[in-house]
Design an enzyme around this catalytic site. Structure first.
Site, short mmCIF file in Angstrom:
data_model
loop_
_atom_site.label_atom_id
_atom_site.label_comp_id
_atom_site.label_asym_id
_atom_site.label_seq_id
_atom_site.Cartn_x
_atom_site.Cartn_y
_atom_site.Cartn_z
N ASP A 259 0.86 -1.17 0.00
CA ASP A 259 0.00 0.00 0.00
C ASP A 259 0.91 1.24 0.00
O ASP A 259 2.14 1.14 0.15
CB ASP A 259 -0.95 -0.03 1.21
CG ASP A 259 -2.18 0.85 0.97
OD1 ASP A 259 -3.20 0.62 1.61
OD2 ASP A 259 -2.10 1.75 0.10
C1 GLC Z 1 -4.28 4.25 -0.20
C2 GLC Z 1 -5.19 3.12 0.20
C3 GLC Z 1 -5.31 2.05 -0.84
C4 GLC Z 1 -5.20 2.68 -2.22
C5 GLC Z 1 -3.79 3.20 -2.36
C6 GLC Z 1 -3.57 3.90 -3.70
O1 GLC Z 1 -3.53 4.66 0.91
O2 GLC Z 1 -4.93 2.48 1.45
O3 GLC Z 1 -6.57 1.39 -0.64
O4 GLC Z 1 -5.48 1.71 -3.21
O5 GLC Z 1 -3.43 4.08 -1.32
O6 GLC Z 1 -4.35 5.05 -3.77
#
Ligand code: GLC
Length: 740
Positions: free
Chosen positions: A263
């Site tokens: 993430d």
């Molecule tokens: C965010 C979220 C995740 C998302 C990623 C890209 O922090 O936790 O669900 O897909 O970053 O935006």
């Protein structure tokens, strides 16, 4: 390209080139002009990292992505194309209801269609991968991201996760109109301590396996090409550096062989979690755990080469990761066609087309949950009634969920527009109060705009008074209130899950002059609705319905469509009751209301144990009666099958559909067993007076659980099956499972 050629390509790549494939840079690295400097430099990326990184996120638009791809390929020694990823979680430009609402449809096939439309639109806009489905099990409505899940039940989440992956990917992600799915967040991000965002997660391995992993498992079995690591810890080890979780469970037991992406910033955050001294250690932990792509931090870019040269990381781990990334790009057909479906013409034709809008409108109505309808106030009579639509959502386009920042709310239909389209010229509309209180500021996330008060202080009292006057003059008030979209979603935990106070004051004032109040509730989570329910005759939960909000709300308010939703997540009695969920455990002292002295039981002394509205609950515009549940036999044998049958009759005056739900309770196991678990559901449509028999199959595999020996198997013993319209159904029958 065939596998042999992919391997040859890998073998021909330098170590630097390989590591670049493992970097994902934020979109501003590709902003107009050479943004290889600016904010990205500040993140510790070198110019070469920026020019060579293998993927980026949050960029979309056919012309833009084709141009970026052209520029990128010029710098690629092996012309390995750039991968475009983004969060398209409930639609791209045609925005569908938030996933929690889609879960309330109890129709995975409806969510599959929504995913397919999202894939069609975003693929034409040049996208390759979506960071969806999010299948985190959620039981704590204080956590803002419950809006992204399909709810509190592992079985339901698994069905929706599977459906969404199939909708996005189809049979082959290289086909036109298909994108790769990324199931997230692995694992158990939905259970942060105290409901506080990014907080640690404390679960036993049994609970993790029983309740949290099945949703991911079904999405992976459906072929999800990617999995995303979660921010949280499990057993005090952050997922992104958790070798047991990622290599033994995800890749070993669950058989996932696709791309594992961290993430945002989660690799670097291993330092913040205090299990890595610095980004070098963080990079080592993450690559050892099998994280293939680092999202938006530079630990891999800064340290992996050195770690390999120092023999602290075998180059084999790099090769495995890069091969998976190349295989993903290959499956998408990017080596042959780096643009994939990016096509400005197709984009213009598809986005917000009539078919897509119609699907969004139908899905929204199916996701609305009618929580209360005293005196049958709904559906509204079509003519002759003076209707006052009051509240900050009566004429408001901002009705998309928080993860819809690629859409344009100008495309949304408001309730006012939909009502006026129907010719209700005598309907009046008054805002009454702002969605966001004066002085409050609700940050947006990513490209999302912030939420703040859209009324000047001197306007607020005037608007309030005008609303009360309108209420006094009307036969019926439709009060459209709720959370701001930025009050749910990521980084939006709330310690008091109520409708904003000043909106409740509007409800009190309006209901004080007119008893006929229908509350239309916008929210990204279950809320404490005690005051809303006591001051309203009818309450319709519409969540954040997306582009076709107005049409769907009007369709249901005026009875052209029924409110089809059933709760995929319990509405708590109050915040203090959270986490509350239907499949709880009996405890050693289950509350016995008949006991003379009701002291020493598992209960509260100030509130009931039951939620305000339970999982599976939802009213319709008619009524249903159930016959006695019948089982085809009293004993289920090994490899056998029981049929559970129940008659359902429409005893009302209007056609309607009922979601008949099957629950099973294991009366005693080698570990404690929930008071019941959802094992099946079917929606039946019935004309007034019509009756149908609904049949469910009960088989031994439905009785399996993680036993005392940590084996996933069924144990002999006594079970009860229940059938009904929600998780409190008492219409039951006993059976014995006797495998011997
Ligand atoms: C965010 C979220 C995740 C998302 C990623 C890209 O922090 O936790 O669900 O897909 O970053 O935006």
């Amino acid at each position: 390209m065939d596998q042999r050629k992919l391997q040859e390509l890998l073998d021909d790549m330098s170590l630097e080139e390989k590591i670049s494939q493992m970097l994902q840079l934020p979109s501003d690295a590709y902003a107009e002009g050479n943004a290889a400097t600016g904010p990205v430099q500040g993140m510790g990326f070198t110019r070469e990292n920026v020019e060579q990184a293998g993927s980026t996120l949050s960029l979309i638009g056919a012309e833009k992505l084709k141009r970026i791809q052209d520029e990128y390929l010029k710098t690629q020694p092996h012309r390995i194309p750039l991968l475009f990823m983004a969060d398209i979680i409930n639609g791209y430009r045609t925005v569908f209801p938030i996933p929690l609402a889609q879960g309330c449809t109890f129709e995975p096939e409806t969510a599959k269609r929504a995913a397919q439309i999202a894939a069609r639109e975003s693929a034409a806009a040049g996208l390759h991968v979506t960071f969806s489905p999010m299948v985190d099990l959620v039981r704590d409505a204080r956590w803002g991201r419950v809006m992204e899940s399909t709810g509190e039940d592992a079985y339901l989440n698994g069905l929706f996760g599977k459906a969404m992956v199939e909708g996005y990917q189809g049979e082959n992600i290289g086909e036109k109109g298909r994108i790769a799915a990324c199931v997230k967040h692995f694992a158990a991000y939905g259970s942060p301590t105290a409901g506080r965002e990014y907080n640690n997660v404390e679960l036993s391995e049994r609970t993790l396996r029983e309740d949290y992993l099945p949703g991911y498992q079904k999405a992976i079995e459906a072929g999800s090409e990617l999995v995303m690591t979660s921010f949280n810890t499990l057993n005090r080890i952050p997922s992104t550096g958790n070798k047991w979780l990622m290599r033994e469970i995800l890749r070993g037991e669950m058989g996932f062989d696709g791309v594992l992406i961290s993430d945002w910033g989660a690799v670097h955050e291993l330092v913040c979690h205090s299990i890595a001294e610095d980004d070098g250690e963080a990079a080592q932990l993450a690559i050892e755990a099998g994280v293939d792509i680092e999202m938006c931090t530079a630990a891999y870019g800064k340290h992996l080469k050195r770690l390999v040269e120092e023999k602290r990381v075998p180059v084999k781990l790099i090769d495995e990761a890069v091969l998976r990334i190349l295989e993903l790009k290959n499956k998408l057909g990017l080596f042959e066609n780096p643009y994939k479906d990016a096509d400005p013409e197709e984009e213009r034709r598809l986005l917000l087309c009539r078919e897509h809008r119609s699907a969004a409108r139908e899905t929204a109505a199916k996701s609305f949950v009618l929580l209360q309808n005293r005196e049958g106030l709904l559906p509204l009579q079509k003519q002759g009634k003076r209707l006052a639509f009051i509240g900050p959502y009566a004429d408001n386009r901002h009705t998309n969920g928080m993860w819809s920042f690629f859409a344009d709310t100008d495309d949304n239909v408001t309730i006012r527009e939909a009502v006026c389209e129907r010719g209700y010229a005598d309907a009046v509309f008054e805002t009454g109060c702002p969605v966001v209180a004066l002085g409050m500021y609700l940050y947006g996330l990513g490209g999302g705009e912030a939420g703040s008060c859209d009324m000047a202080e001197e306007e607020i009292q005037e608007a309030f008074d005008a609303a009360v006057r309108a209420a006094k003059e009307a036969d019926t008030v439709i009060l459209c209130i709720g959370e701001h979209p930025n009050q749910s979603g990521e980084a939006s935990s709330r310690a008091e899950i109520t409708v904003p106070e000043y909106q409740l004051r509007l409800l009190e004032a309006v209901s004080g002059v007119n008893p006929n109040v229908v509350t239309v509730l916008f929210s990204g989570r279950p809320l404490d609705l005690r005051r809303v329910c006591s001051l309203s005759k009818a309450v319709l939960a519409v969540w954040f319905p997306g582009t076709e909000t107005g049409h769907a709300v009007a369709d249901v308010l005026f009875g052209d469509r029924e409110p089809g939703g059933r709760l995929s997540m319990s509405f708590p009695y109050c915040t203090g009751q959270v986490p509350v969920f239907y499949n709880e455990f009996p405890t050693g002292r289950p509350f016995d209301r008949s006991a003379a002295d009701q002291k020493c039981f598992s209960r509260y002394i100030d509130i009931p144990n039951e939620p305000l509205f339970p999982f599976g609950y939802g009213l319709t515009y008619t009524e249903f009666s159930y016959g006695k549940l019948r089982l085809s036999a009293g004993t289920l044998e090994k490899d056998g099958e029981l049929l559970a049958e129940v008659e359902v009759r429409n005893t009302g005056e209007r056609p309607g559909s009922e979601v008949v739900q099957l629950y099973i309770r294991d009366m005693a196991g080698s570990v404690v067993r929930p008071v019941r678990e959802l094992k099946g559901f079917k929606r039946v449509y019935l004309e007034p007076g019509e009756q149908k028999t609904v049949t469910f199959s009960i088989r031994p595999e439905m009785l399996r659980f993680w036993t005392i020996d940590m084996q996933f198997s069924a144990e002999p013993g006594t079970f009860w099956a229940f059938a009904g319209g929600d998780s409190t159904a008492q219409n039951g029958a006993e059976f014995t499972y006797a495998p011997a």
